[in-house]
Design an enzyme around this catalytic site. Structure first.
Site, short mmCIF file in Angstrom:
data_model
loop_
_atom_site.label_atom_id
_atom_site.label_comp_id
_atom_site.label_asym_id
_atom_site.label_seq_id
_atom_site.Cartn_x
_atom_site.Cartn_y
_atom_site.Cartn_z
N ALA A 76 -42.29 -78.05 35.71
CA ALA A 76 -42.65 -76.74 34.99
C ALA A 76 -44.20 -76.89 34.65
CB ALA A 76 -41.92 -76.59 33.74
N TYR B 249 -56.23 -77.23 31.43
CA TYR B 249 -55.01 -77.56 32.56
C TYR B 249 -55.44 -78.83 33.25
CZ TYR B 249 -52.52 -76.89 36.90
OH TYR B 249 -51.78 -76.99 37.95
P1 NAD Z 1 -44.91 -71.33 39.23
O1 NAD Z 1 -45.96 -70.69 38.21
O2 NAD Z 1 -44.56 -70.62 40.60
O3 NAD Z 1 -43.85 -71.95 38.67
C1 NAD Z 1 -43.67 -72.77 37.65
C2 NAD Z 1 -42.27 -72.65 36.94
O4 NAD Z 1 -42.38 -73.36 35.51
C3 NAD Z 1 -41.89 -70.94 36.68
O5 NAD Z 1 -40.86 -70.76 37.18
C4 NAD Z 1 -42.01 -71.07 35.04
O6 NAD Z 1 -41.23 -70.10 34.45
C5 NAD Z 1 -41.57 -72.40 34.70
N1 NAD Z 1 -41.96 -72.56 33.22
C6 NAD Z 1 -43.12 -72.64 32.67
N2 NAD Z 1 -43.21 -72.71 31.26
C7 NAD Z 1 -42.06 -73.30 31.18
C8 NAD Z 1 -41.39 -73.47 30.16
N3 NAD Z 1 -41.91 -73.69 28.77
N4 NAD Z 1 -39.84 -74.26 30.19
C9 NAD Z 1 -39.45 -74.18 31.32
N5 NAD Z 1 -39.96 -73.64 32.43
C10 NAD Z 1 -41.08 -73.06 32.48
O7 NAD Z 1 -46.13 -72.54 39.75
P2 NAD Z 1 -45.89 -73.56 41.07
O8 NAD Z 1 -47.21 -73.46 41.78
O9 NAD Z 1 -44.72 -73.83 41.65
O10 NAD Z 1 -46.41 -74.93 40.27
C11 NAD Z 1 -45.25 -75.98 39.92
C12 NAD Z 1 -46.05 -77.21 39.51
O11 NAD Z 1 -47.12 -77.74 40.38
C13 NAD Z 1 -47.00 -76.76 38.11
O12 NAD Z 1 -46.71 -77.82 37.16
C14 NAD Z 1 -48.20 -76.78 38.51
O13 NAD Z 1 -49.24 -76.84 37.48
C15 NAD Z 1 -48.31 -77.71 39.61
N6 NAD Z 1 -49.25 -77.62 40.71
C16 NAD Z 1 -49.34 -76.52 41.39
C17 NAD Z 1 -50.34 -76.51 42.45
C18 NAD Z 1 -50.38 -75.15 43.41
O14 NAD Z 1 -51.18 -75.07 44.21
N7 NAD Z 1 -49.47 -74.25 43.19
C19 NAD Z 1 -51.31 -77.12 42.44
C20 NAD Z 1 -51.28 -78.44 41.71
C21 NAD Z 1 -50.28 -78.67 40.97
#
Ligand code: NAD
Length: 447
Positions: free
Chosen positions: A289, A353
């Protein structure tokens, strides 16, 4: 979000223009399918004289079922080039890298793999330490030179961990590591130096319970699916507002859905109670998350700072403390963090972040000795540009730059992050502790 540029490169016009204009030409990456052969071609195994891995590598590569060759032939396209560099004890010996790789590097197949294995520099002294450290520059450069989806990684194998590398070799020498490139992985340096093969490499998590936070969509949904594919019962957690999507993910994989905001004061206690009562504990915890609230520092509100730090770091630490203190995390348990390349390199508009994601790396550093005490591990992935709703919302120019400025010239897929997490979660990865591996196609951003 479709990568329209990559689609264009496959059209007749694209095929004509891209090489003539010197434009990036993103290769089609091979992704894992159950039952597929690990590599497209034999593995060539070599080493510097006096290396300590040759015997173990021969056994482990054989166990994977690879066609292992030790003599190079002119007419072969290799699926992998594997080199034991542990015998290199002084800088002059680095020439062994040139000797082995120079004649064969152009004969690596599309989506092929280069794996160099060395001794962790911190376990060596003097000139050996310097020579072993030098392997990093070699491997990262090879990663940047390879084309057509081939990748290069460096594995530092600690003394005594020679027989504990199979799960890592299985990951690196297969399509599961499609978007991992130019990485340095340490095996057997975080306490435990042994590993035992699971009963089934197809279902290594059979009988295990895995918690995945933020599992209703994006990367989290992919992690849940891959851990379920590997045999785990997955507890998929997300905020109540994501309840419908969360149920859909849980139903699809035969897992459980748990609606919970991880930042709530009572979340760690509720989680501990749920996992204990329903499942008798948890084996794998994936802190996926995460949220962004991007603004440059001068424009950033205190609530945007707090929200990001709370979800991405503080809440995770509270959950870990409770699960460890109450022994909800089982012996040999795994904690896996999701950092970001922004947490390594920093990023404009992401002070909050990047702070939180660098903190996740701190969580790994601090937690590794604690987890090792009872056979557990803590590691993190640091994704680069992954195709999700999060990155689809990025402005178009930044999105294009994010995709292209990497050795693989494209964004990764959520499944690429998930496969890396599944490698950490594998019971046979007990000697993989304290690592932060980027899943970024060797993005040019940062180290
Ligand atoms: P996303 O926003 O699609 O999914 C994140 C999920 O976390 C969502 O379903 C959201 O509801 C949930 N969430 C947020 N706050 C929460 C809380 N307080 N309690 C429970 N759940 C909660 O994001 P994503 O792109 O799938 O990213 C997933 C992870 O990967 C994140 O930690 C993000 O920072 C990291 N990340 C993503 C990328 C990318 O390119 N997409 C790159 C680097 C890191």
């Amino acid at each position: 979000m479709a990568d329209r540029y990559q689609q264009f490169t496959r059209t007749p016009v694209g095929k004509f223009l891209v090489p003539r204009l010197g434009l990036p030409n993103p290769p089609t990456l091979r992704r894992y399918r159950p039952g597929q052969p690990a590599l497209d071609g034999p593995a060539l195994l070599g080493g510097a004289p006096g290396g300590r891995l040759e015997k173990a590598l021969t056994t482990q590569l054989g166990a994977i079922g690879l066609d292992v060759r030790t003599v190079a032939a002119d007419d072969v396209r290799y699926g992998a080039l594997v080199f034991d560099a542990t015998g290199i004890t002084e800088p002059a010996g680095l020439r062994e890298l040139y000797r082995f790789f120079h004649p064969v590097i152009r004969r690596i197949a599309a989506n092929g793999r280069v794996v160099v294995l060395g001794t962790p520099p911190e376990q060596a002294q003097g000139r050996e330490r310097i020579a072993q450290r030098a392997l990093e520059g070699f491997t990262r450069s090879v990663g940047k030179e390879l084309k057509r989806g081939a990748t290069a990684q460096l594995g530092y194998v600690g003394e005594g961990a020679e027989d504990a590398t199979e799960s890592t070799l299985r990951f690196l020498l297969s399509a599961k590591s499609a978007f991992v490139d130019g990485q340095v992985i340490r095996i057997g340096t975080g306490g435990v130096t042994t590993a035992r093969a699971p009963e089934s490499w197809e279902k290594p998590l059979s009988g295990k319970v895995a918690l995945v936070t933020g599992a209703s969509r994006g990367i989290g949904a992919a992690i849940a699916e891959v851990l379920a594919r590997d045999g785990a019962h997955v507890v998929a957690l997300d905020i109540p507002a994501q309840g419908a999507d969360l149920s859909a993910v849980a139903n699809k994989i035969g897992g459980s859905a748990l609606q919970l905001d991880i930042t709530a004061a009572d979340a760690p206690a509720k989680l501990a109670e749920y996992l204990t009562q329903r499942h008798g504990g948890v084996d794998v915890v994936v802190h996926n998350a995460g949220i962004t609230r991007d603004k440059t520092l001068g424009n950033l509100s205190d609530s945007a700072w707090d929200a990001v730090l709370n979800v991405n770091l503080v809440a995770q630490l509270a959950v870990n403390d409770t699960l460890l203190a109450e022994k909800v995390l089982k012996k040999n348990g795994r904690i896996i963090g999701v950092s970001s390349i922004a947490g390594i390199a920093g990023n404009l508009g992401q002070t909050n972040y990047a702070t939180s994601k660098a903190g996740v790396i701190g969580m790994v550093n601090d937690g590794a000795p604690r987890l090792a005490e009872y056979g557990g591990t803590i590691n993190a992935v640091a994704p680069g540009f992954i195709e999700t709703k999060m990155t689809a919302a990025v402005p178009v120019v930044i999105r294009e730059v994010g995709r292209r400025l990497s050795s693989l010239a494209q964004g990764g897929l959520p499944v690429d992050v998930a496969e890396t997490i599944a490698w950490y979660a594998n019971p046979a990865s007990s000697a993989v502790n304290g690592n932060v591996v980027r899943v970024c196609g060797q993005a040019f951003l940062g180290a």
